[in-house]
Design a protein around this motif. Structure first.
Motif, short mmCIF file in Angstrom:
data_model
loop_
_atom_site.label_atom_id
_atom_site.label_comp_id
_atom_site.label_asym_id
_atom_site.label_seq_id
_atom_site.Cartn_x
_atom_site.Cartn_y
_atom_site.Cartn_z
N TYR A 1 6.42 -6.02 10.36
CA TYR A 1 7.74 -5.74 10.95
C TYR A 1 8.24 -6.97 11.68
O TYR A 1 7.45 -7.84 12.06
CB TYR A 1 7.63 -4.54 11.93
N ASP B 1 4.49 -5.85 4.54
CA ASP B 1 3.79 -4.71 5.16
C ASP B 1 3.67 -4.94 6.66
O ASP B 1 2.66 -4.62 7.26
CB ASP B 1 2.41 -4.54 4.50
N GLU C 1 -5.32 1.41 2.24
CA GLU C 1 -5.20 0.35 3.24
C GLU C 1 -5.41 0.85 4.65
O GLU C 1 -6.04 0.19 5.48
CB GLU C 1 -3.82 -0.32 3.13
N GLU C 2 -4.89 2.05 4.93
CA GLU C 2 -5.00 2.58 6.30
C GLU C 2 -6.43 3.04 6.60
O GLU C 2 -6.72 3.49 7.70
CB GLU C 2 -4.03 3.76 6.50
N ASP D 1 6.11 1.81 6.59
CA ASP D 1 4.70 1.39 6.42
C ASP D 1 4.05 2.26 5.36
O ASP D 1 3.42 3.24 5.67
CB ASP D 1 3.99 1.51 7.77
N ASP D 2 4.13 1.95 4.11
CA ASP D 2 4.66 0.74 3.52
C ASP D 2 5.45 1.12 2.27
O ASP D 2 5.66 0.30 1.39
CB ASP D 2 3.45 -0.17 3.21
N HIS E 1 0.83 -1.21 0.00
CA HIS E 1 0.00 0.00 0.00
C HIS E 1 0.85 1.26 0.00
O HIS E 1 1.97 1.28 0.54
CB HIS E 1 -1.03 0.00 1.14
ZN LIG Z 1 0.91 -1.04 6.29
#
Ligand SMILES: [Zn+2]
Ligand SMILES: C[C@H](N)C(=O)N[C@@H](Cc1c[nH]cn1)C(=O)O
Ligand SMILES: [Zn+2]
Length: 481
Positions: free
Chosen positions: A200, A198, A167-168, A133-134, A100
């Motif tokens: 950690y 996407d 996406e967020e 991100d991202d 994203h």
């Molecule tokens: Zn993300």
């Protein structure tokens, strides 16, 4: 091919680290904040910028329209989804990559040390909104492709891209595009594997490969007591205040230990088996380092490692995020807000379905509201995405583990992730293929927070990891239909 090609690819990546940082700087400079319509043009600009990058590596690309979203009863156009195809050799494996391009909001005044949309390098870290991100990981894929091209080697796999900019904000429109358009058009027919970068690492030193995500059920709880904000000296004591009602309702949702108080919410959570319980013992995770990295005085569950991991990965949690309409700016403002919107979410887990969770939350809030007997107007709405898990014993995971060992010279942990990527389960269902999360960033990257960063090492070694992953997947047998 590995003997000759990969060392050259890795050298190219090392030699071009500055160029890769420069490109990330350009991407971070576009404030593609998806939750605020005032940045909608920047979201479109971000998708178009990325389209150019995909074209430059030889992909054929399309910007797919995904319609409108409704905000305050107005229709607002969603940013397009970037769909790309690179290579169609039937003898090669085809990987579908999702990522994203949108980010969470960020202002310097939130407490950032530097401007959030200006990538700044300090102490081996690249600070900027979207660095981990991202945007960093998405660019990582492009750099890995470029590295193969630059050393004159053919990419060992075919690639398909799905890159979105919402996406967020719940990936609005994306499921419909995948299931109602791309799937019927045959986009997934030749896809053999799906990969997403996407998330950690769990900590800061050990790489991970991720086989599970929590889902998210996000709520907007609106209370209105008047048509406008009111002077508390003039109207205080004469109205039923919206904020008082909202704080009452929000306080009923969760207790001080994080236990969710909504009736029935834990009923469908997948039971913990003895085998699953054992998995948590072997995970390398320093709870005290985790606590110190966020400056918390004490962790929940007495800081017990297994409990902390389970409550991040496989139990639901409820968080209160904020209140729109409240006088949050500095200063002693004496207003009674006329309308407030409380925002909270529940991270949902395997076997909790969003519709069932939403019904439990609505029923609970309606019950509490009825008991409150307030004359004010209350409205609650939700947007949700499902949890996802995958089989980490699949050859795809073994290939990613070999690639990780090649770069980091250590065995990766098989991890789950407490965050959510709503489209993951849709990609799994639409393709019928094994889905894998291959994180680039470290556990202390502070995605969504102030001073988000990606370590230069994670960014550069991550590009090599993606190149090595292409190589390892190319050696896998074609999965059976
Ligand atoms: Zn993300
Ligand atoms: C894990 C991923 N990088 C991420 O940050 N996902 C978001 C998705 C989301 C859904 N609604 C709002 N944001 C998250 O887990 O919060
Ligand atoms: Zn995010």
């Amino acid at each position: 091919m590995a003997d000759r090609t990969l060392p050259q690819v890795f050298k190219y990546v090392d030699d071009n680290a500055e160029t890769f940082k420069k490109l990330l700087k350009e991407a971070v400079a576009i404030p593609s904040v998806s939750c605020d319509v005032k940045y909608r043009n920047d979201c479109v600009r971000m998708v178009e910028w990325m389209q150019e990058k995909l074209k430059e590596v030889g992909a054929t690309t399309e910007l797919r329209d995904v319609g409108y979203q409704t905000i305050d009863e107005k229709e607002v156009k969603l940013p397009p989804v970037l769909v790309g195809v690179l290579g169609n050799d039937p003898l090669k494996q085809t990987i579908c990559i999702y990522g994203h391009l949108d980010v969470q909001p960020a202002l310097k005044s939130d407490g950032w040390d530097t401007e959030p949309f200006e990538l700044v390098e300090r102490d081996g870290k690249l600070f900027g909104r979207g660095s981990t991100d991202d945007k960093g990981p998405v660019l990582g894929w492009v750099h890995a492709i470029n590295a193969y091209k630059a050393v004159g080697e053919e990419l060992p796999v075919n690639l398909k891209f799905v890159l979105e900019c919402m996406e967020e904000s719940g990936s609005e429109g994306l499921d419909a595009l995948l299931l109602e358009k791309l799937k019927p058009e045959g986009f997934f027919k030749d896809v053999d594997y799906v990969c997403i970068s996407d998330n950690y690492w769990l900590g800061t030193t050990k790489p991970c490969i991720t086989y599970g995500l929590r889902g998210i059920s996000y709520y907007f709880l609106e209370i209105q007591c008047a048509q406008m904000d009111l002077h508390s000296g003039v109207y205080g004591g004469t109205v039923h205040e919206a904020m008082t009602d909202l704080i009452y309702l929000m306080n009923e949702l969760v207790d001080k230990n994080g236990k969710i108080l909504i009736d029935g919410i834990y009923d469908s959570v997948a039971p913990l088996t003895d085998n699953e319980k054992k998995l948590y013992t072997n995970i390398d995770f320093d709870t005290d380092g985790y606590r110190k990295s966020i400056g918390a005085p004490k962790l929940a569950h007495n800081g017990d490692k297994e409990q902390i991991l389970m409550h991040r990965w496989r139990f639901p949690s409820l968080s209160l995020h904020g209140i729109e309409g409240a006088a949050f700016q500095p200063g002693a403002k004496t207003v009674i807000p006329g309308k407030v919107i409380g925002k909270f979410s529940i991270r949902i887990v395997p076997n909790q379905e969003p519709e069932e969770v939403e019904k439990l939350v609505f029923d609970f809030v309606n019950k509490k509201w009825a008991a409150r007997k307030s004359p004010n107007k209350m409205r609650i709405t939700a947007q949700s995405g499902r949890a996802w898990t995958e089989n980490p014993d699949h050859p795809h995971y073994q290939a990613a583990a070999r690639a990780t060992r090649m770069i980091y010279l250590t065995e990766p942990d098989m991890s789950r992730e407490g965050g959510s990527i709503p489209v993951t389960i849709t990609l799994q269902e639409a393709s019928g293929r094994n889905v894998l999360l291959l994180p680039m960033g470290a556990g202390d990257d502070m995605a969504h927070s102030q001073n988000e960063k990606i370590n230069v090492r994670n960014y550069i070694e991550g590009i090599k990891l993606f190149a090595a992953y292409f190589h390892e997947v190319s050696k896998l047998p074609k999965p059976s239909k």
